[in-house]
Design an enzyme around this catalytic site. Structure first.
Site, PDB file in Angstrom:
ATOM      1  N   LYS A 171       0.872  -1.175   0.000  1.00  0.00           N
ATOM      2  CA  LYS A 171       0.000   0.000   0.000  1.00  0.00           C
ATOM      3  C   LYS A 171       0.906   1.221   0.000  1.00  0.00           C
ATOM      4  O   LYS A 171       1.428   1.620   1.035  1.00  0.00           O
ATOM      5  CB  LYS A 171      -0.882  -0.017   1.249  1.00  0.00           C
ATOM      6  CG  LYS A 171      -2.199   0.650   1.095  1.00  0.00           C
ATOM      7  CD  LYS A 171      -2.241   2.145   1.039  1.00  0.00           C
ATOM      8  CE  LYS A 171      -1.782   2.985   2.177  1.00  0.00           C
ATOM      9  NZ  LYS A 171      -1.630   4.402   1.721  1.00  0.00           N
ATOM     10  N   GLU A 246       9.212   1.363  11.425  1.00  0.00           N
ATOM     11  CA  GLU A 246      10.257   2.393  11.308  1.00  0.00           C
ATOM     12  C   GLU A 246       9.540   3.732  11.366  1.00  0.00           C
ATOM     13  O   GLU A 246       8.819   4.092  10.446  1.00  0.00           O
ATOM     14  CB  GLU A 246      11.021   2.196   9.993  1.00  0.00           C
ATOM     15  CG  GLU A 246      12.361   2.884  10.003  1.00  0.00           C
ATOM     16  CD  GLU A 246      12.265   4.309   9.548  1.00  0.00           C
ATOM     17  OE1 GLU A 246      12.024   5.194  10.415  1.00  0.00           O
ATOM     18  OE2 GLU A 246      12.410   4.570   8.347  1.00  0.00           O
ATOM     19  N   CYS A 280      13.343  10.294   7.405  1.00  0.00           N
ATOM     20  CA  CYS A 280      13.205   9.770   8.769  1.00  0.00           C
ATOM     21  C   CYS A 280      14.516   9.908   9.532  1.00  0.00           C
ATOM     22  O   CYS A 280      14.516  10.171  10.726  1.00  0.00           O
ATOM     23  CB  CYS A 280      12.738   8.336   8.747  1.00  0.00           C
ATOM     24  SG  CYS A 280      13.585   7.336   7.531  1.00  0.00           S
ATOM     25  N   GLU A 379       9.394  15.330  15.317  1.00  0.00           N
ATOM     26  CA  GLU A 379       9.815  15.297  13.927  1.00  0.00           C
ATOM     27  C   GLU A 379       9.120  16.433  13.173  1.00  0.00           C
ATOM     28  O   GLU A 379       7.896  16.414  13.024  1.00  0.00           O
ATOM     29  CB  GLU A 379       9.397  13.948  13.332  1.00  0.00           C
ATOM     30  CG  GLU A 379      10.425  13.353  12.450  1.00  0.00           C
ATOM     31  CD  GLU A 379      10.009  12.002  11.883  1.00  0.00           C
ATOM     32  OE1 GLU A 379       8.852  11.581  12.003  1.00  0.00           O
ATOM     33  OE2 GLU A 379      10.895  11.361  11.291  1.00  0.00           O
TER      34      GLU A 379
HETATM   35  P1  NAD Z   1       1.534   8.616   7.877  1.00  0.00           P
HETATM   36  O1  NAD Z   1       2.171   7.811   8.943  1.00  0.00           O
HETATM   37  O2  NAD Z   1       0.115   9.020   8.040  1.00  0.00           O
HETATM   38  O3  NAD Z   1       1.633   7.845   6.463  1.00  0.00           O
HETATM   39  C1  NAD Z   1       2.515   6.808   6.180  1.00  0.00           C
HETATM   40  C2  NAD Z   1       1.769   5.679   5.494  1.00  0.00           C
HETATM   41  O4  NAD Z   1       0.781   5.147   6.375  1.00  0.00           O
HETATM   42  C3  NAD Z   1       1.002   6.097   4.220  1.00  0.00           C
HETATM   43  O5  NAD Z   1       1.062   5.058   3.268  1.00  0.00           O
HETATM   44  C4  NAD Z   1      -0.413   6.257   4.723  1.00  0.00           C
HETATM   45  O6  NAD Z   1      -1.392   6.104   3.719  1.00  0.00           O
HETATM   46  C5  NAD Z   1      -0.504   5.121   5.731  1.00  0.00           C
HETATM   47  N1  NAD Z   1      -1.543   5.278   6.739  1.00  0.00           N
HETATM   48  C6  NAD Z   1      -2.058   6.413   7.245  1.00  0.00           C
HETATM   49  N2  NAD Z   1      -3.025   6.133   8.140  1.00  0.00           N
HETATM   50  C7  NAD Z   1      -3.108   4.794   8.224  1.00  0.00           C
HETATM   51  C8  NAD Z   1      -3.913   3.891   8.990  1.00  0.00           C
HETATM   52  N3  NAD Z   1      -4.819   4.330   9.858  1.00  0.00           N
HETATM   53  N4  NAD Z   1      -3.707   2.568   8.823  1.00  0.00           N
HETATM   54  C9  NAD Z   1      -2.790   2.100   7.959  1.00  0.00           C
HETATM   55  N5  NAD Z   1      -2.021   2.903   7.194  1.00  0.00           N
HETATM   56  C10 NAD Z   1      -2.163   4.229   7.331  1.00  0.00           C
HETATM   57  O7  NAD Z   1       2.402   9.884   7.651  1.00  0.00           O
HETATM   58  P2  NAD Z   1       1.915  11.276   7.038  1.00  0.00           P
HETATM   59  O8  NAD Z   1       0.606  11.722   7.604  1.00  0.00           O
HETATM   60  O9  NAD Z   1       1.996  11.125   5.579  1.00  0.00           O
HETATM   61  O10 NAD Z   1       3.016  12.246   7.624  1.00  0.00           O
HETATM   62  C11 NAD Z   1       2.857  12.752   8.963  1.00  0.00           C
HETATM   63  C12 NAD Z   1       4.174  12.778   9.668  1.00  0.00           C
HETATM   64  O11 NAD Z   1       4.669  11.428   9.773  1.00  0.00           O
HETATM   65  C13 NAD Z   1       5.278  13.510   8.945  1.00  0.00           C
HETATM   66  O12 NAD Z   1       5.244  14.861   9.171  1.00  0.00           O
HETATM   67  C14 NAD Z   1       6.492  12.850   9.535  1.00  0.00           C
HETATM   68  O13 NAD Z   1       6.823  13.423  10.767  1.00  0.00           O
HETATM   69  C15 NAD Z   1       6.063  11.431   9.740  1.00  0.00           C
HETATM   70  N6  NAD Z   1       6.525  10.542   8.637  1.00  0.00           N
HETATM   71  C16 NAD Z   1       7.635   9.813   8.871  1.00  0.00           C
HETATM   72  C17 NAD Z   1       8.123   9.006   7.860  1.00  0.00           C
HETATM   73  C18 NAD Z   1       9.353   8.196   8.069  1.00  0.00           C
HETATM   74  O14 NAD Z   1      10.030   7.842   7.115  1.00  0.00           O
HETATM   75  N7  NAD Z   1       9.665   7.825   9.284  1.00  0.00           N
HETATM   76  C19 NAD Z   1       7.497   8.938   6.623  1.00  0.00           C
HETATM   77  C20 NAD Z   1       6.334   9.690   6.424  1.00  0.00           C
HETATM   78  C21 NAD Z   1       5.873  10.485   7.455  1.00  0.00           C
END
Ligand code: NAD
Length: 477
Positions: A171, A246, A280, A379
C-alpha cells in the site's frame, strides 16, 4: 489514470472512486490513482496467497535470486523513467530522484545475491539426535510505504521480503504511488508470477487500515509516523501478527571542538536539507561543543543563506515539500519557535521562478533551542535545523538521548577513544562517526530503538525479520 496492479494485471478499484495526484512543484493535479477499499485488499491478499502456495513455492532460492537480479537490471534500464515519475509525484530534485531509482536497483541486486546464502543451522544436542533450524518465510507480507522515499523504502522492504521467500501486498502512500505501480509492472515483465507483488493504492485510514487488519497478512512492515505505527501494531496485535516499524527520529549530529569542520559542515547541512528535510533519519539537531559554538554557527549560517529552493526539475538544493498540509505543519513549528523567543541564525531562499501554488519552504537554522522545546523533540519533517550548545561528553550524551526517538546519531571528533565511548552510549539504531549516513548503503541494517520503532530492514539482518525459525529435532538412535 493509474490503476491498481493485482495478479499482474492493471485493475480499477471496486469502489469506483479515485484520488488526485498533485505535483508539489506547482500544486496542480496531473493524474489520479484508485481510491481502493477493503474489497481490493482482500482480492490482493487472495492473489498473493495463491502465488505463495503455488508458483512462488516452486522456486528454489537461487531461482528467486535470478528473478530479483532481472528486476534490478530492468529497474536500472528504466531508471530515467522511474526518476521522472517520482520527481513529479514527490517534488524531488533530479539528482535525488535519480539516486533513489539507482538505490532501488541496488536493493534488488543485493537481495538477489542474498537469496541462496541465507540458511539455518545445525545444533549439537544429545547423542541420538540431529537438530537443525530452517528459516521459513512468513507467507503473505503487507507493506505500508510512506511518501518521502517510495522507491528506496519499497526496495528495502519488498526486496528483503521476496528474498526471504515471501510474497508482498503493498500500500503506497496516497501522495506517492506512481513509481511503485510501474516497478510492479516491470516485475511482471521479467517473470515474477501473478501475486508476488501486488499494489493497492488509496487512503491510509481506508485501505492501509484494511491491510493491517486483514487476517490473511502474515507480517507487516510499516514506515511512517509514530501515530499510525501504533495503529498498525494494535491491529496486528489483535491476531498476533509480527510487525516491523520504522517511525522516524529526531537525530543528533554531535560536533566536538576537535572535529574536521571543513569536512563536517557540508555533511551537517546535507543531513537536514536532503529531500527538504522529509527524511526519517534527517540530522535535525546539531549539538555543538561550547568552544566552537559561535564560529561554527556563523559558518553554518553562511552556508544556509546560500541554499536555494525551487521546482523539482530545476534540481536546486531543495525541492518543494510533499503537500500543502506538510508546509503548514513546518510553518507551525517555526511560529511556535518564534513565539518562544528562539532565534533564527539564517535561512535559504525560494527562487523567484517557483510557482506560488507550489509547496516551498526555505531551510531554516535555529539557535539555542531548549532541549525540551517541541521543535527539538518532535519530527518537523521539513528543512529546520535546531542548534544547541554542550560542554563535554556527558552533557552531549544527555542531550542527544533526551528525545523519545532513537534512529540515527552522528559524531564528529578526531579522538579515537571518544568515538567508541560515544557510539556505546548513544541510544540509537545507527551511529556514524565522522560522517552521517555513510551514503545510505543497502548493506547497513537500519531501524530504531524507543519510539523510532523496532525490527531491522536493509542488509542481511532484514532476512531474519522476514522469516520465522523452525527447529527440527530428529531422534535416530
Ligand atoms: P503517515 O504515517 O500518516 O503515512 C505513512 C503511510 O501510512 C502512508 O502510506 C499512509 O497512507 C498510511 N496510513 C495512514 N493512516 C493509516 C492507517 N490508519 N492505517 C494504515 N495505514 C495508514 O504519515 P503522514 O501523515 O503522511 O506524515 C505525517 C508525519 O509522519 C510527517 O510529518 C512525519 O513526521 C512522519 N513521517 C515519517 C516518515 C518516516 O520515514 N519515518 C514517513 C512519512 C511520514
Amino acid at each position: 489514470m493509474q490503476l491498481n496492479f493485482i495478479h499482474n494485471q492493471s485493475v480499477a478499484s471496486q469502489s469506483g472512486q479515485t484520488w488526485p495526484v498533485i505535483d508539489p512543484s506547482d500544486g496542480q493535479t496531473f493524474d489520479h490513482i484508485q481510491r481502493s477499499n477493503a474489497h481490493d485488499i482482500d482480492m490482493a491478499v487472495k492473489s498473493s496467497r495463491e502465488c505463495f502456495e503455488g508458483p512462488w513455492s516452486q522456486l528454489n532460492a537461487s531461482e528467486r535470486g535470478r528473478l530479483l537480479m532481472a528486476l534490478s537490471r530492468k529497474v536500472a534500464e528504466h531508471a530515467e523513467e522511474l526518476m521522472r515519475l517520482e520527481q513529479r509525484d514527490c517534488g524531488k530534485p533530479t539528482q535525488q530522484a535519480m539516486a533513489d531509482a539507482k538505490a532501488l536497483a541496488r536493493y534488488f541486486e543485493f537481495y538477489a545475491g542474498a537469496c541462496d546464502k541465507f540458511h539455518g543451522e545445525t545444533i549439537p544436542y544429545q547423542n541420538g539426535y540431529s537438530v537443525l533450524t530452517w528459516r521459513e518465510p512468513h507467507g503473505v507480507t503487507g507493506h505500508v510505504v510512506p511518501w518521502n522515499y517510495p522507491m528506496q523504502i519499497f526496495g528495502r522492504c519488498v526486496g528483503g521480503a521476496l528474498a526471504a521467500g515471501n510474497v508482498c501486498v503493498v500500500k503506497p502512500a496516497e501522495d506517492a504511488c506512481l513509481s511503485l505501480i510501474r516497478v510492479a509492472q516491470l516485475a511482471a515483465e521479467v517473470g515474477f508470477p501473478p501475486g508476488a507483488i501486488n499494489i493497492v493504492t488509496g487512503l491510509g485510514h481506508e485501505v492501509g487500515d484494511a491491510l493491517a487488519k486483514h487476517p490473511g497478512i502474515d507480517h507487516i512492515s510499516f514506515t511512517g509516523s509514530p501515530t499510525v505505527g501504533t495503529l498498525i501494531q494494535q491491529a496486528a496485535a489483535a491476531r498476533h501478527c509480527p510487525v516491523t516499524l520504522e517511525l522516524g527520529g529526531k537525530s543528533p549530529q554531535i560536533i566536538f571542538a576537535d572535529a574536521d569542520l571543513d569536512a563536517a559542515i557540508p555533511v551537517i547541512i546535507n543531513a537536514i536539507v536532503q529531500n527538504s528535510g522529509q527524511t526519517c533519519s534527517a540530522g535535525s539537531r546539531v549539538l555543538i561543543e561550547k568552544s566552537i559554538y559561535e564560529p561554527l554557527l556563523a559558518r553554518l549560517g553562511e552556508a544556509f543563506s546560500k541554499l536555494r529552493v525551487g521546482p523539482a526539475s530545476a534540481d536546486l538544493n531543495l525541492g518543494p515539500l510533499i503537500r500543502a498540509t506538510q508546509k503548514m505543519r513546518v510553518q507551525g513549528f517555526l511560529e511556535e519557535a518564534k513565539a518562544a523567543g528562539i532565534r533564527t541564525v539564517a535561512q535559504g531562499s525560494v527562487v523567484s521562478e517557483a510557482p506560488e501554488t507550489g509547496f516551498y519552504q526555505a531551510p531554516v537554522l535555529l539557535r539555542d533551542v531548549p532541549v525540551d522545546h517541541r521543535v527539538a523533540q518532535e519530527e518537523v519533517f521539513g528543512p529546520v535545523l535546531s542548534a544547541m550548545c554542550f560542554e563535554g561528553e556527558d552533557q552531549a550524551i544527555e542531550m542527544a538521548n533526551a528525545t523519545a526517538f532513537g534512529l540515527v546519531a552522528g559524531v564528529w571528533t578526531r579522538d579515537g577513544g571518544r568515538q567508541f565511548r560515544m557510539a556505546k552510549r548513544l541510544r540509537s539504531g545507527q551511529v556514524f562517526i565522522n560522517n552521517y549516513g555513510a551514503g545510505g548503503g543497502v548493506e547497513l541494517p537500519f531501524g530504531g530503538v524507543k519510539s523510532s520503532g523496532h525490527g531491522r530492514e536493509k542488509g542481511f539482518e532484514a532476512l531474519y525479520g522476514f522469516t520465522t525459525l523452525k527447529t527440527v529435532a530428529i531422534q535416530h538412535g
